[in-house]
Structure formats: C-alpha cells, structure tokens
Write a protein that holds these residues in place. Structure first.
Motif, PDB file in Angstrom:
ATOM      1  N   LEU A 205      32.951  42.723  38.818  1.00  0.00           N
ATOM      2  CA  LEU A 205      32.357  41.550  39.629  1.00  0.00           C
ATOM      3  C   LEU A 205      33.471  40.771  40.253  1.00  0.00           C
ATOM      4  O   LEU A 205      33.093  40.038  41.336  1.00  0.00           O
ATOM      5  CB  LEU A 205      31.926  40.472  38.154  1.00  0.00           C
ATOM      6  CG  LEU A 205      30.486  40.933  37.634  1.00  0.00           C
ATOM      7  CD1 LEU A 205      30.026  39.813  36.517  1.00  0.00           C
ATOM      8  CD2 LEU A 205      29.484  40.810  38.684  1.00  0.00           C
TER       9      LEU A 205
ATOM     10  N   THR B 223      33.869  42.554  43.412  1.00  0.00           N
ATOM     11  CA  THR B 223      32.709  42.598  44.359  1.00  0.00           C
ATOM     12  C   THR B 223      32.693  41.159  45.021  1.00  0.00           C
ATOM     13  O   THR B 223      32.302  41.200  46.195  1.00  0.00           O
ATOM     14  CB  THR B 223      31.361  42.958  43.522  1.00  0.00           C
ATOM     15  OG1 THR B 223      31.431  44.369  42.796  1.00  0.00           O
ATOM     16  CG2 THR B 223      30.186  43.172  44.445  1.00  0.00           C
ATOM     17  N   LEU B 224      32.576  40.090  44.015  1.00  0.00           N
ATOM     18  CA  LEU B 224      32.211  38.927  44.437  1.00  0.00           C
ATOM     19  C   LEU B 224      33.468  38.347  45.304  1.00  0.00           C
ATOM     20  O   LEU B 224      33.088  37.479  46.328  1.00  0.00           O
ATOM     21  CB  LEU B 224      31.771  38.179  43.236  1.00  0.00           C
ATOM     22  CG  LEU B 224      30.690  38.304  42.585  1.00  0.00           C
ATOM     23  CD1 LEU B 224      30.370  37.502  41.284  1.00  0.00           C
ATOM     24  CD2 LEU B 224      29.582  38.602  43.538  1.00  0.00           C
ATOM     25  N   LEU B 225      34.590  38.474  44.892  1.00  0.00           N
ATOM     26  CA  LEU B 225      35.818  37.748  45.798  1.00  0.00           C
ATOM     27  C   LEU B 225      36.568  38.658  46.747  1.00  0.00           C
ATOM     28  O   LEU B 225      37.082  38.027  47.481  1.00  0.00           O
ATOM     29  CB  LEU B 225      36.751  37.270  44.254  1.00  0.00           C
ATOM     30  CG  LEU B 225      36.227  36.651  43.434  1.00  0.00           C
ATOM     31  CD1 LEU B 225      37.248  36.090  42.471  1.00  0.00           C
ATOM     32  CD2 LEU B 225      35.546  35.323  43.936  1.00  0.00           C
TER      33      LEU B 225
ATOM     34  N   SER C  89      35.718  33.853  53.285  1.00  0.00           N
ATOM     35  CA  SER C  89      36.141  34.790  52.422  1.00  0.00           C
ATOM     36  C   SER C  89      37.583  34.899  51.882  1.00  0.00           C
ATOM     37  O   SER C  89      37.906  35.271  50.754  1.00  0.00           O
ATOM     38  CB  SER C  89      35.912  36.143  53.352  1.00  0.00           C
ATOM     39  OG  SER C  89      36.730  36.102  54.365  1.00  0.00           O
TER      40      SER C  89
ATOM     41  N   PHE D  63      37.557  32.891  48.716  1.00  0.00           N
ATOM     42  CA  PHE D  63      37.202  33.515  47.689  1.00  0.00           C
ATOM     43  C   PHE D  63      38.188  34.410  46.858  1.00  0.00           C
ATOM     44  O   PHE D  63      38.433  34.448  45.871  1.00  0.00           O
ATOM     45  CB  PHE D  63      36.042  34.757  47.983  1.00  0.00           C
ATOM     46  CG  PHE D  63      34.656  33.890  48.322  1.00  0.00           C
ATOM     47  CD1 PHE D  63      34.413  32.748  47.612  1.00  0.00           C
ATOM     48  CD2 PHE D  63      33.607  34.623  49.027  1.00  0.00           C
ATOM     49  CE1 PHE D  63      32.928  32.108  48.010  1.00  0.00           C
ATOM     50  CE2 PHE D  63      32.458  34.011  49.230  1.00  0.00           C
ATOM     51  CZ  PHE D  63      32.331  32.715  48.625  1.00  0.00           C
TER      52      PHE D  63
END
Length: 285
Positions: free
Chosen positions: A211, A214-216, A241, A244
């Motif tokens: 996670l 994928t997310l950061l 981005s 993140f």
C-alpha cells in the motif's frame, strides 16, 4: 501572510491579492506540509529507531532492514530543510541536500523490497530460510542496498530519456511486492512451523508495504513515465505526487506495529470487538 485589497473605481468591485511571502500558493502550501511532516516525523522516527534497535536478536534479521529503512527516512526528513529555507540559500549551497534526499529515497525502496522478501521467505521457505538468515548476510545485503542508488543513477544519466528509464526502474519493485504477497497467501495453509499470530503480522506487513508503494510512490512513477505527454496542470500534479512521497517516512512508522506479538490482535479486538489469544505481547517477532 499579507492581504492587499485593491478597489477599482470603474466597477466598484474589490479584488483580493494574496502575498504568500514571495511564494506561489502551491509552493507555500508545500512548505507548510513539509514543516508539518518534519515536526511529526523527526521525533517519531528517532523513537522508532531506538525501539526497533532494542528488539534486534540474532535470528530477527528483518529488524535490521527496518532500522536501515528508518535511517533513510531520518536522512530524508533532515534533507527536507532545503524545502523550507529561502531560495537564495538553496541556490548558494542547500542544493546539495537534494541529491542526498533522492539517494536515500531510492535506498528506502530497496529496503522495502528486502523487508517484503524476508517476510515472504519466512512463510514460503521456512526451513531453508531458518538456516540461512544471519546477521552477517543481512549486513551484506544492507551494504548492497545502500550502494544500489549510485548504480541506478549511473544507468539513468547514461541514457537520453532519463525520466522514462528512471520510471521503469522504479516500477520494478511493484511486481515483486505483488508476488511476495500472493506467494505468502498461497503458502499460508502449507506452513506449519509459523504460528498463526506471526502469520497475521507477516501478511499485515506485506500488505502495508504494498500500500505504501502503490499509494505514495506510484503516482510519481506514473508522472515520470508520462513525462513526454501533455498533461493539464502538470505543475500541480508534480507537487501533489511529491507530497505523497514526502509522507512515506510517516507511513513507514506503522511497520513497527507489525513487529510485536499481540499488536494486531489488539487492533482487531478493538475494531471487531473480538478477543484473540496471544502468547507474549511484549516479545518481538
């Protein structure tokens, strides 16, 4: 922040002009977010390094990778000072912190792969891995991971389209994370040497690593691969981005939760109102 009100005599309308200390609104927001991340992340990362260090034993090599991951996060948080200092200082010498930040960022991805691989081997190949996991091997792997960003940098600058090549290289860990998680879930039923509580913690750590990546990290990688295409508000997307990515040191702190027995059971009990057995709450993996 200063607010200037300009009255126009022609249409008697008032317009608000905001002065963010000489910065654009997006840059000002980025600096505020960076300061918040630094203030929260620096003390918590130091505490986490000390806490994980106290759990290290001869056969718990995953903690060595976690400590190195937290060290890369600590250096990144220190390098974030360059984002909040005046532009003149950055141009006169603070720019040195930028490549250091990128170097540690790449190293952190390498240590995430090491953590996922180690957790996968515990479930998929328990007997084989039990006789081969040693402190010396882990230290050697850490040395390789710390040297890996320099190799990647040389590969990137040796090519013409460095952004695309960099995006492809940074995308390689994603299938590895998916494979490690899928292989672990597939081997769970066949593994009899690993306790059920430890299995839950291992799966939880693999899910968390996937996670985080994928997310950061994935949004920045996608923007690198789409460098040549025309994107509306690319400036804002790049800053979003990058924000993140800056959050990754805070996300890595949650890995500590999955390294202590009983922690996952307590969380499940508080959410689902169920009680699970645990052998020793205070002992490490």
């Amino acid at each position: 922040m200063e607010v200037n009100i300009n009255n126009t005599s022609q249409n008697n309308n008032s317009s608000l002009t905001y002065n963010y200390g000489g910065y654009e609104p997006v840059e000002f927001t980025m600096k505020v977010v960076t300061i918040i991340i630094m203030c929260i992340g620096l003390p918590l990362t130091l505490v986490a390094i000390c806490a994980v260090r106290s759990l290290v034993k001869d056969d718990h090599v995953v903690l060595i990778y976690v400590i190195n991951l937290l060290i890369t996060d600590l250096i990144q948080l220190c390098c974030m000072i360059a984002w909040v200092l005046p532009k003149d200082w950055i141009l006169s010498g603070g720019f040195i912190l930028l490549p250091i930040y990128g170097y540690c960022l790449v190293a952190s991805i390498g240590f995430m792969v090491c953590i996922a691989l180690e957790r996968y081997l515990v479930i998929a190949c328990p007997l084989w891995y039990h006789f081969r996991r040693t402190i010396k091997v882990s230290v050697l792997v850490c040395v390789v991971v710390w040297a890996l960003p320099a190799v990647i940098y040389c590969l990137v600058i040796a090519t013409r389209n460095s952004a695309t090549i960099g995006g492809i290289l940074f995308l390689l860990p994603l299938p590895l994370f998916i494979f490690f998680l899928g292989g672990t879930l597939k081997a769970l039923s066949a593994s009899i040497s690993v306790h059920s509580d430890e299995k839950r913690r291992i799966v939880g750590m693999l899910v968390l690593v996937l996670l985080i990546y994928t997310l950061l990290f994935l949004p920045t990688i996608i923007l690198l691969l789409a460098q040549g295409s025309s994107v509306i508000d690319r400036y804002k997307l790049n800053n979003l981005s990058f924000t993140f990515v800056q959050l990754s040191p805070l996300a890595h702190l949650f890995l500590y939760i999955f390294m202590r027995k009983g922690t996952i059971d307590k969380l499940l009990a508080s959410v689902c109102c169920c009680r699970m057995d645990s052998d020793d709450i205070s002992s490490p993996v």
